[in-house]
Design an enzyme around this catalytic site. Structure first.
Site, mmCIF file in Angstrom:
data_model
loop_
_atom_site.group_PDB
_atom_site.id
_atom_site.type_symbol
_atom_site.label_atom_id
_atom_site.label_comp_id
_atom_site.label_asym_id
_atom_site.label_seq_id
_atom_site.Cartn_x
_atom_site.Cartn_y
_atom_site.Cartn_z
ATOM 1 N N SER A 240 -44.561 -17.298 2.221
ATOM 2 C CA SER A 240 -44.620 -16.137 1.335
ATOM 3 C C SER A 240 -43.278 -15.941 0.651
ATOM 4 C CB SER A 240 -44.979 -14.876 2.140
ATOM 5 O OG SER A 240 -45.087 -13.745 1.294
ATOM 6 N N HIS A 254 -44.199 -13.553 -7.275
ATOM 7 C CA HIS A 254 -44.628 -13.559 -5.880
ATOM 8 C C HIS A 254 -45.610 -14.702 -5.657
ATOM 9 C CE1 HIS A 254 -48.171 -12.506 -3.295
ATOM 10 N NE2 HIS A 254 -47.215 -12.397 -2.387
ATOM 11 N N TYR A 257 -49.202 -18.585 0.341
ATOM 12 C CA TYR A 257 -50.251 -19.548 0.668
ATOM 13 C C TYR A 257 -50.350 -19.621 2.186
ATOM 14 C CZ TYR A 257 -50.385 -20.542 -4.221
ATOM 15 O OH TYR A 257 -50.537 -20.379 -5.579
ATOM 16 N N ARG A 258 -51.578 -19.531 2.702
ATOM 17 C CA ARG A 258 -51.768 -19.348 4.138
ATOM 18 C C ARG A 258 -53.015 -20.072 4.630
ATOM 19 N NH1 ARG A 258 -52.636 -14.924 1.070
ATOM 20 N NH2 ARG A 258 -54.732 -14.000 1.090
ATOM 21 N N GLY A 407 -45.629 -9.779 15.082
ATOM 22 C CA GLY A 407 -45.057 -9.418 13.789
ATOM 23 C C GLY A 407 -43.545 -9.351 13.843
ATOM 24 N N GLU A 410 -38.567 -7.504 9.586
ATOM 25 C CA GLU A 410 -37.732 -7.944 8.481
ATOM 26 C C GLU A 410 -38.483 -8.918 7.571
ATOM 27 O OE1 GLU A 410 -34.870 -6.837 7.459
ATOM 28 O OE2 GLU A 410 -34.779 -5.400 9.115
#
Length: 448
Positions: A240, A254, A257-258, A407, A410
């Site tokens: 990202s 922006h 890709y996942r 998670g 930052e």
């Protein structure tokens, strides 16, 4: 001579090392080779033998005689050598002697063979964050390798374009040791106020509200009917990025890709690239959208229009009645083709990032701007913040995963600009450049 060199190898046919040391030394003592700085040739003996077993090797200095290091990047059986610095030709015999000494020592040892997952390619500065149980041919590892290479390439291009600041390099692991990431952020450069390109690998137990945030189809993506409060074991890997330039005439960009998998047998790809200008330049928009149309057309002539309209819907700020920017492409829950086809499409989209974005930056980077134009840019950044914190799936998913330890705050908030502005009841003057682009934000347009 071994005092000059630390040698670290996997499973290596030591007889092959000795043979290659002799071959390389004979080659280097030819008249046309003398006097050259060739640490790469010296390390080739190690690399070739290691490559025959599909392994990687690292040659590092332990004394000032060798002024640099040579890192070897191996994939399949093809060695690629990356010298970080050169050394004097006088140090070469010492280096070759050390390699030979290392080979002799290793030949007397019984070395345990690496697992298949450990044999996968290791690049300079990056080691796989996937579990050892994930085989090298798995989509998990293949997608991770794709985005790791893209991260390196994009950061290098952006650094060169900025010409000032450098990306920080911050690898991290997650609690429990499963997964992690590499955060790269450039701040206060010549061109960019802030640019981040973050890679993330996540293993975990996904609450159902996080699954709803991660995908448009919500809990239907779990792979089976879930009991109340049942969590979904999952794997996610993604790259990202958000880049915020200083000049108001240079757009924010922006991309994400996942790849997702659940342990219940479902998988999907998602992502996209979009642009957020403060001022409208139709030529720039034709270039940006046209670049991604070419990528989409390679796979399906209808794909660009479908994904363009999807981006217009997705990046819509409902409470403002306007889009965040001027779109691009966006897709989610994408598993209609073979996994290899989806991987190829994501790879091509990542390769197009700099082609779509950098010419726009180069064209506008030196344009003069007023304080009023800067303030307008900051107001548009305020809209960027509103969308990301209220609607963006990636941000919401990350925040919902924080309690599980999967998670990282930052990284989740990396997309936010360093500066933004909210001005009470501001309305652009009719006929102004600000008014013109607001019309495009309120009514999506066709660019190609």
């Amino acid at each position: 001579s071994s005092q000059f060199l630390n040698l670290s190898l996997g499973v290596v046919a030591c007889a092959s090392i000795a043979e290659w040391v002799q071959t390389v030394w004979q080659d280097m003592t030819q008249p046309e080779r003398r006097g050259l700085e060739m640490p790469v040739l010296a390390a080739a003996a190690v690399a070739t033998a290691a490559a025959s077993s599909g392994l990687s090797a690292f040659v590092a200095p332990s004394a000032p005689t060798l002024r640099g290091a040579v890192r070897l990047e191996l994939q399949a059986s093809s060695p690629r050598l990356r010298p970080s610095m050169s050394m004097s030709s006088g140090g070469v015999p010492a280096m070759l002697g050390a390699v030979a000494s290392g080979a002799a020592v290793l030949s007397k040892r019984q070395v345990k063979k690496k697992s298949r997952s450990q044999q996968s390619s290791v690049r300079m500065g990056y080691t796989s964050l996937c579990k050892d149980s994930d085989p090298p041919e798995s989509m998990r590892r293949r997608f991770e390798e794709t985005i790791a290479k893209a991260q390196d390439h994009i950061c290098k291009v952006i650094e060169d374009l900025d010409g000032g600041a450098k990306f920080t390099h911050e690898p991290y692991t997650r609690a429990g040791g499963d997964g992690g990431g590499v955060a790269k952020v450039l701040a206060d450069g010549n061109m960019f106020e802030k640019a981040g390109v973050n890679l993330s690998v996540v293993y975990g137990q996904m609450p159902q509200d996080a699954l709803r945030a991660a995908t448009e189809r919500g809990v239907d993506r779990a792979g089976r009917t879930l009991e109340p409060d049942e969590k979904v074991p999952f794997f996610a890997c993604g790259l990202s990025s958000v880049m915020h330039p200083k000049n108001p005439h240079c757009p924010t960009m922006h991309f994400n890709y996942r790849y997702f998998e659940t342990d219940f047998g479902t998988w999907w790809f998602g992502g996209g690239t979009d642009i957020t200008p403060s001022y409208l330049d139709r030529e720039d928009m034709r270039h940006f959208h046209g670049t991604y149309k070419k990528v989409c057309d390679k796979y399906d002539p209808e794909r660009y229009q479908k994904f363009k309209e999807w981006a217009d819907r997705y990046f819509y700020i409902k409470h403002r009645g306007e889009t965040r920017g001027l779109g691009g492409i966006f897709f989610d829950d994408f598993n209609s083709e073979k996994p290899e086809d989806h991987l190829a499409f994501s790879t091509d989209c990542l390769a197009a990032v700099t082609e779509a974005y950098c010419p726009v930056l180069e064209k506008n980077r030196d344009k003069e701007f007023t304080q009023q134009q800067k303030e307008w840019q900051l107001m548009r950044r305020g809209r960027y913040v509103e969308f990301n914190l209220v609607y963006d799936r990636g941000t919401i998913f990350g925040l919902k995963m924080l309690p599980s330890g999967a998670g990282r705050i930052e990284s989740i908030l990396m997309s936010l600009p360093e500066t933004a502005r909210w001005q009470y009841c501001h309305e652009p003057e009719e006929g102004s450049a600000e008014f013109e682009i607001m019309e495009a934000f309120k009514k999506p347009q066709e660019w190609v």
